[in-house]
Design a protein around this motif. Structure first.
Motif, PDB file in Angstrom:
ATOM      1  N   ALA A 483      30.928  14.995 -20.115  1.00 50.78           N
ATOM      2  CA  ALA A 483      31.729  16.019 -20.772  1.00 50.78           C
ATOM      3  C   ALA A 483      32.852  15.395 -21.587  1.00 50.78           C
ATOM      4  O   ALA A 483      33.131  15.786 -22.730  1.00 50.78           O
ATOM      5  CB  ALA A 483      32.289  16.988 -19.743  1.00 50.78           C
ATOM      6  N   SER A 484      33.485  14.379 -21.030  1.00 50.02           N
ATOM      7  CA  SER A 484      34.592  13.713 -21.721  1.00 50.02           C
ATOM      8  C   SER A 484      34.115  13.028 -22.997  1.00 50.02           C
ATOM      9  O   SER A 484      34.739  13.149 -24.057  1.00 50.02           O
ATOM     10  CB  SER A 484      35.255  12.711 -20.787  1.00 50.02           C
ATOM     11  OG  SER A 484      36.281  11.996 -21.442  1.00 50.02           O
ATOM     12  N   GLU A 485      33.019  12.308 -22.940  1.00 50.15           N
ATOM     13  CA  GLU A 485      32.511  11.589 -24.103  1.00 50.15           C
ATOM     14  C   GLU A 485      32.028  12.542 -25.192  1.00 50.15           C
ATOM     15  O   GLU A 485      32.259  12.312 -26.382  1.00 50.15           O
ATOM     16  CB  GLU A 485      31.376  10.651 -23.694  1.00 50.15           C
ATOM     17  CG  GLU A 485      31.798   9.491 -22.812  1.00 50.15           C
ATOM     18  CD  GLU A 485      32.713   8.523 -23.540  1.00 50.15           C
ATOM     19  OE1 GLU A 485      32.703   8.509 -24.795  1.00 50.15           O
ATOM     20  OE2 GLU A 485      33.430   7.773 -22.861  1.00 50.15           O
ATOM     21  N   LEU A 486      31.348  13.625 -24.801  1.00 54.00           N
ATOM     22  CA  LEU A 486      30.854  14.567 -25.806  1.00 54.00           C
ATOM     23  C   LEU A 486      31.997  15.307 -26.478  1.00 54.00           C
ATOM     24  O   LEU A 486      31.967  15.541 -27.698  1.00 54.00           O
ATOM     25  CB  LEU A 486      29.880  15.561 -25.158  1.00 54.00           C
ATOM     26  CG  LEU A 486      28.546  14.983 -24.672  1.00 54.00           C
ATOM     27  CD1 LEU A 486      27.701  16.074 -24.017  1.00 54.00           C
ATOM     28  CD2 LEU A 486      27.772  14.324 -25.804  1.00 54.00           C
ATOM     29  N   VAL A 487      33.031  15.671 -25.718  1.00 55.55           N
ATOM     30  CA  VAL A 487      34.189  16.339 -26.306  1.00 55.55           C
ATOM     31  C   VAL A 487      34.933  15.384 -27.237  1.00 55.55           C
ATOM     32  O   VAL A 487      35.350  15.755 -28.345  1.00 55.55           O
ATOM     33  CB  VAL A 487      35.123  16.886 -25.210  1.00 55.55           C
ATOM     34  CG1 VAL A 487      36.460  17.328 -25.802  1.00 55.55           C
ATOM     35  CG2 VAL A 487      34.454  18.052 -24.488  1.00 55.55           C
ATOM     36  N   ALA A 488      35.077  14.140 -26.801  1.00 49.73           N
ATOM     37  CA  ALA A 488      35.757  13.160 -27.653  1.00 49.73           C
ATOM     38  C   ALA A 488      34.999  12.944 -28.957  1.00 49.73           C
ATOM     39  O   ALA A 488      35.603  12.792 -30.035  1.00 49.73           O
ATOM     40  CB  ALA A 488      35.918  11.841 -26.890  1.00 49.73           C
ATOM     41  N   ASN A 489      33.669  12.942 -28.891  1.00 53.45           N
ATOM     42  CA  ASN A 489      32.857  12.767 -30.102  1.00 53.45           C
ATOM     43  C   ASN A 489      33.038  13.952 -31.052  1.00 53.45           C
ATOM     44  O   ASN A 489      33.125  13.779 -32.272  1.00 53.45           O
ATOM     45  CB  ASN A 489      31.390  12.614 -29.714  1.00 53.45           C
ATOM     46  CG  ASN A 489      30.529  12.146 -30.865  1.00 53.45           C
ATOM     47  OD1 ASN A 489      30.591  10.993 -31.277  1.00 53.45           O
ATOM     48  ND2 ASN A 489      29.727  13.074 -31.407  1.00 53.45           N
ATOM     49  N   SER A 490      33.116  15.172 -30.505  1.00 51.39           N
ATOM     50  CA  SER A 490      33.332  16.352 -31.342  1.00 51.39           C
ATOM     51  C   SER A 490      34.718  16.358 -31.949  1.00 51.39           C
ATOM     52  O   SER A 490      34.912  16.786 -33.095  1.00 51.39           O
ATOM     53  CB  SER A 490      33.113  17.628 -30.515  1.00 51.39           C
ATOM     54  OG  SER A 490      31.742  17.815 -30.224  1.00 51.39           O
ATOM     55  N   LEU A 491      35.707  15.902 -31.185  1.00 57.41           N
ATOM     56  CA  LEU A 491      37.066  15.839 -31.724  1.00 57.41           C
ATOM     57  C   LEU A 491      37.140  14.883 -32.901  1.00 57.41           C
ATOM     58  O   LEU A 491      37.880  15.127 -33.868  1.00 57.41           O
ATOM     59  CB  LEU A 491      38.040  15.400 -30.632  1.00 57.41           C
ATOM     60  CG  LEU A 491      38.344  16.432 -29.539  1.00 57.41           C
ATOM     61  CD1 LEU A 491      39.149  15.800 -28.413  1.00 57.41           C
ATOM     62  CD2 LEU A 491      39.096  17.625 -30.122  1.00 57.41           C
ATOM     63  N   LYS A 492      36.395  13.791 -32.853  1.00 56.54           N
ATOM     64  CA  LYS A 492      36.452  12.781 -33.896  1.00 56.54           C
ATOM     65  C   LYS A 492      35.604  13.142 -35.113  1.00 56.54           C
ATOM     66  O   LYS A 492      36.021  12.945 -36.264  1.00 56.54           O
ATOM     67  CB  LYS A 492      35.996  11.426 -33.332  1.00 56.54           C
ATOM     68  CG  LYS A 492      36.101  10.277 -34.333  1.00 56.54           C
ATOM     69  CD  LYS A 492      35.749   8.969 -33.680  1.00 56.54           C
ATOM     70  CE  LYS A 492      35.857   7.816 -34.683  1.00 56.54           C
ATOM     71  NZ  LYS A 492      37.221   7.658 -35.221  1.00 56.54           N
ATOM     72  N   HIS A 493      34.395  13.696 -34.864  1.00 57.61           N
ATOM     73  CA  HIS A 493      33.453  13.899 -35.974  1.00 57.61           C
ATOM     74  C   HIS A 493      33.189  15.376 -36.288  1.00 57.61           C
ATOM     75  O   HIS A 493      32.573  15.666 -37.323  1.00 57.61           O
ATOM     76  CB  HIS A 493      32.115  13.218 -35.658  1.00 57.61           C
ATOM     77  CG  HIS A 493      32.236  11.749 -35.395  1.00 57.61           C
ATOM     78  ND1 HIS A 493      32.469  10.838 -36.395  1.00 57.61           N
ATOM     79  CD2 HIS A 493      32.164  11.037 -34.231  1.00 57.61           C
ATOM     80  CE1 HIS A 493      32.524   9.614 -35.881  1.00 57.61           C
ATOM     81  NE2 HIS A 493      32.338   9.705 -34.559  1.00 57.61           N
TER      82      HIS A 493
END
Length: 568
Positions: A483-493
């Protein structure tokens, strides 16, 4: 065996007085009647016993007079002449005697011509004598001169009138047997060849269909396929169930418009293509658009109907697109049944059409039936009658399992082993769950506004939800990390709006993040010095499956699945 003082005439021929006619050698010809003889009586059906000649006239023109036995004796096929109500034997030629043995004149056929009795020819001879109409008995097996090869004869019974000087006319029957052994053998070889071709087509067809259906977490699925009867060539019906990930399931059913091995081969190519396109997680209408072009490339003369649908348990919907196929039948939890047929487009392979998708609710307690036209179409009835019968049969099966529904539809709509068309049925059921079973299927969602607080909120939310679901610590940590990695990816891209959705079934944990950007992430190899670019790689490493898709309303969803321990 000679005929005895008989003149023989076929009814309906033109007759005239031939008393002055002579043969080339000067022998007088026997006189024939100039008018139609009166109805004979049984007393006049007895044959005289002296030898004489007979005349044959046809189309009003005299023919050289010959003894009847001499004329029929030249015929290479078996011939027998009988007369009277008991079919007394008047004559059999040499060819008849060669096949069945010599026969004595004057004896009833039931006693003297036992081979005709065994062949069931006597009732036919009775009909011919009474009606005056020729009849034929086709392809009967008889003992032949070669014991290693069967002989088949076709018997033609023709009514005749027999006349002798001093006696009235007697109605009789001329039995003519023609050897059709070669035709029968050729026909049998052709049937055997067609049988082998059909078996090959059925084998190919069944090998190309799913050997075992995938069973999604949220659906109960069953399917059946029945080829047409022995006299019907195998068609190109097919079906499939494809799990797409994140709990979503695609189903497809189609029918190639053709028969035999070619149709089965085209079906196999289309089914393989559907599975490949489904892995792209495209909307149903885009899958049909791709299939339309492929069908035209495979064979421009082959078209196929198809319906492709995707079930989303998160939304409780069935999204579908149809290419000239029968409607989907949906039975709601309250037993009401309705047909889903719009939007629809022309069959695959026609080209020049933009397909569209439709969406219908499909929640707990609902069932859906997808089928091919062989189930409802009959040559002697309108197809709407079959659709109405299917609707009634589906409404009556409340609480039945999908397999029971398949069996009942075949039985109710009269599909037997002799049915003249292929039939494919695919049944989906969304079960209602209660008690402990319902606890195994849960979901939770969180809207994320973006900003630096989005990632910590997502981690805290995921940890709390997974702990409440009593997952083991290791699985909980993996779910939080994903969940943390997918949210971080959405925040960035990506861009707002963003959301986190957690879902569990009895088999797996699903972590899904959505955002408003339509660019799908790809797994990349990060260089040792790179500080970013490892998020999707981490998710792909720790998860059992991961994927991404575009959303119908815009944006995208990226998901990861984790298998649950057996004890969970």
């Amino acid at each position: 065996m000679n005929l005895t003082r008989w003149s023989i005439r076929l009814p309906g021929t033109q007759r005239r007085n031939a008393a002055g006619a002579r043969e080339p050698g000067g022998v007088p010809a026997a006189r024939t009647e100039q008018r139609e003889p009166r109805e004979p009586t049984d007393q006049k059906d007895t044959a005289p016993a002296s030898t004489a000649t007979a005349t044959a006239t046809a189309a009003g023109r005299g023919v050289d007079a010959l003894a009847v036995h001499e004329l029929l004796g030249q015929v290479p096929a078996p011939v027998a002449v009988v007369h009277g109500p008991d079919h007394l034997v008047a004559y059999v030629n040499a060819a008849y005697a060669a096949v069945f043995g010599s026969r004595d004149a004057g004896a009833p056929a039931r006693e003297a011509l036992t081979e005709l009795v065994d062949l069931g020819l006597l009732p036919l001879m009775d009909q011919v004598r009474r009606s005056g109409t020729p009849r034929t008995l086709k392809s009967r097996r008889v003992p032949g001169p070669n014991p290693h090869r069967e002989t088949f004869l076709t018997f033609t019974c023709t009514p005749i009138l027999l006349t002798a000087p001093g006696h009235g006319p007697s109605r009789g029957v001329l039995v003519f047997a023609s050897d059709v052994t070669d035709q029968v053998v050729s026909a049998e070889r052709l049937r055997e060849s067609e049988r082998h071709q059909r078996e090959a087509a059925v084998t190919l067809q069944r090998s190309l269909l799913p050997q075992e259906l995938e069973q999604p977490d949220d659906l109960r699925v069953a399917a059946t396929y029945q080829p047409g009867g022995i006299d019907a060539a195998v068609g190109g019906d097919w079906y499939d169930v494809i799990t797409l990930g994140a709990g979503r399931t695609a189903v497809v059913i189609g029918d190639v418009m053709g028969r035999g091995v070619r149709a089965a081969a085209v079906m196999g190519q289309l089914r393989t293509a559907v599975r490949a396109y489904a892995r792209l997680d495209l909307p149903p209408h885009e899958v049909l658009q791709l299939l339309d072009g492929l069908a035209a490339d495979i064979d421009a003369s082959q078209i196929a109907t198809c319906v492709y649908a995707v079930y989303d348990p998160n939304e409780g919907t069935l999204t579908y697109a149809s290419a000239g196929h029968l409607p989907i039948f949906i039975r709601e939890a309250d037993s009401t049944v309705h047909r889903v047929s719009e939007p629809t487009g022309p069959p695959l392979g026609t080209g020049g059409w933009l397909h569209a998708s439709g969406t219908v609710p499909f929640g707990p307690g609902a069932s859906a039936v997808l089928c091919t036209d062989g189930l409802v179409e009959r040559r002697d009835a309108d197809i709407d009658d079959g659709l109405d019968a299917l609707e009634r049969a589906l409404a009556a099966g409340v609480g039945d399992t999908p397999q029971i529904v398949c069996d009942r539809l075949l039985r109710t709509l009269g599909v037997t082993a002799e049915h003249d068309d292929d039939v494919a049925i695919l049944v989906l059921a969304c079960p209602e769950r209660h008690g402990e079973d319902a606890d195994l299927f849960r979901g939770a969602a969180l809207d994320l506004l973006g900003g630096i607080e989005a990632a910590p909120r997502a981690r805290a939310f995921a940890d709390g939800v997974l702990a409440s679901w009593r997952f083991p610590e290791e699985l909980r940590e993996l779910g939080v990390l994903a969940a943390s990695e997918l949210v971080a990816n959405s925040l960035k891209h990506g861009r707002a709006p963003m959301g986190l959705r957690l879902r569990r079934t009895d088999r797996r944990l699903i972590v899904e993040v959505t955002d408003g950007d339509e660019h799908l992430p790809r797994r990349q190899r990060a260089a040792p010095a790179d500080e970013a670019g490892r998020g999707i790689a981490v998710v792909a490493t720790i998860a059992a499956e991961w994927g991404a898709r575009r959303l119908p309303e815009g944006g995208k969803a990226v998901w990861a699945e984790f298998a649950l321990p057996a004890a969970s």
